[in-house]
Design a protein around this motif. Sequence first.
Motif, PDB file in Angstrom:
ATOM      1  N   SER A 247      26.363  59.774  56.300  1.00 59.51           N
ATOM      2  CA  SER A 247      27.182  58.808  57.021  1.00 59.51           C
ATOM      3  C   SER A 247      28.444  58.471  56.231  1.00 59.51           C
ATOM      4  N   ASP A 248      28.322  58.386  54.877  1.00 59.20           N
ATOM      5  CA  ASP A 248      29.500  58.113  54.053  1.00 59.20           C
ATOM      6  C   ASP A 248      30.493  59.267  54.126  1.00 59.20           C
ATOM      7  N   VAL A 249      29.967  60.506  54.106  1.00 58.14           N
ATOM      8  CA  VAL A 249      30.838  61.675  54.202  1.00 58.14           C
ATOM      9  C   VAL A 249      31.576  61.688  55.532  1.00 58.14           C
ATOM     10  N   GLU A 250      30.864  61.363  56.618  1.00 58.73           N
ATOM     11  CA  GLU A 250      31.491  61.335  57.940  1.00 58.73           C
ATOM     12  C   GLU A 250      32.557  60.246  58.015  1.00 58.73           C
ATOM     13  N   GLN A 251      32.281  59.109  57.365  1.00 62.51           N
ATOM     14  CA  GLN A 251      33.263  58.022  57.351  1.00 62.51           C
ATOM     15  C   GLN A 251      34.509  58.428  56.577  1.00 62.51           C
ATOM     16  N   LEU A 252      34.320  59.127  55.444  1.00 56.96           N
ATOM     17  CA  LEU A 252      35.453  59.595  54.658  1.00 56.96           C
ATOM     18  C   LEU A 252      36.276  60.611  55.442  1.00 56.96           C
ATOM     19  N   ALA A 253      35.587  61.495  56.187  1.00 54.97           N
ATOM     20  CA  ALA A 253      36.292  62.492  56.986  1.00 54.97           C
ATOM     21  C   ALA A 253      37.119  61.817  58.078  1.00 54.97           C
TER      22      ALA A 253
ATOM     23  N   GLY B 299      34.734  51.274  50.730  1.00 56.92           N
ATOM     24  CA  GLY B 299      34.778  51.098  52.185  1.00 56.92           C
ATOM     25  C   GLY B 299      35.440  49.819  52.633  1.00 56.92           C
ATOM     26  N   SER B 300      35.583  48.833  51.721  1.00 58.90           N
ATOM     27  CA  SER B 300      36.217  47.570  52.101  1.00 58.90           C
ATOM     28  C   SER B 300      37.739  47.627  51.957  1.00 58.90           C
ATOM     29  N   ILE B 301      38.253  48.737  51.390  1.00 65.51           N
ATOM     30  CA  ILE B 301      39.702  48.895  51.207  1.00 65.51           C
ATOM     31  C   ILE B 301      40.224  49.771  52.342  1.00 65.51           C
ATOM     32  N   SER B 302      40.947  49.170  53.276  1.00 69.64           N
ATOM     33  CA  SER B 302      41.407  49.918  54.453  1.00 69.64           C
ATOM     34  C   SER B 302      42.701  50.680  54.199  1.00 69.64           C
ATOM     35  N   ASP B 303      43.474  50.253  53.215  1.00 70.19           N
ATOM     36  CA  ASP B 303      44.735  50.940  52.925  1.00 70.19           C
ATOM     37  C   ASP B 303      45.230  50.514  51.546  1.00 70.19           C
TER      38      ASP B 303
END
Length: 229
Positions: free
Chosen positions: A80-86, A178-182
Amino acid sequence: KKMSEAITLRLKHGSDMHTISIHPNSTLLDLRQAIFDITNVVPSMQKIMKGRALKGDQKTLTELKIKNRSALVLIGSSQSDVEQLAATAERIAAEPEIPDDEDPDAIDFDEYPHKKVLDRGPPEVGDDPIPDTQITIPRDGVRGLMTKQLVVVRISLKSEISQLWLSSSSTTQKIPFGSISDIIVHNTPGHPHYKILALKLGQKKPYYLYWMPQQYVRNFKNIILGFMF
């Protein structure tokens, strides 16, 4: 022939602890599948440590000297983390590039708190900037950054647990990637080889880090935002 009794292994993955029951005549590949079942980290992305990385997927746990109550460490991102990074990479790739200091959140360096930080100058303990170069952030982090409270910090990227650590002389703040959006990059007035980083954390105001040597900026953004150039 009587089958050997199952052994219990302790597995640390990031901040999580797991227990695995498995027979000692099972192979390392069998162990990887058992780990996948409880962590969702696919076998091909698993790095299993017992002092050093375990190798030889067809070797048995006995051959690898893994015994009852052996302690293992898993390094690897879940599916799930890999998919989120992609997904993050696709989003970033689709966005137009915004040159430094030409973003919607451009800051006035003559205003508080930026002025007091810039007037202080870069900390003496910091890494020296290297012009026209982009390199990987050292394993022990980057020294000499500063917060708007004038606290000098060392930044470390803990990729195995997806966290950014900000360590001062008294505390360590841990921020999940994951809490850093940009991450917005600003030029530093009067110091062309240092950058100011504005970390966007949800709906909060940006978290500013000052005096980042420019050679680390691209690697810093790539790792946290999951974007591979």
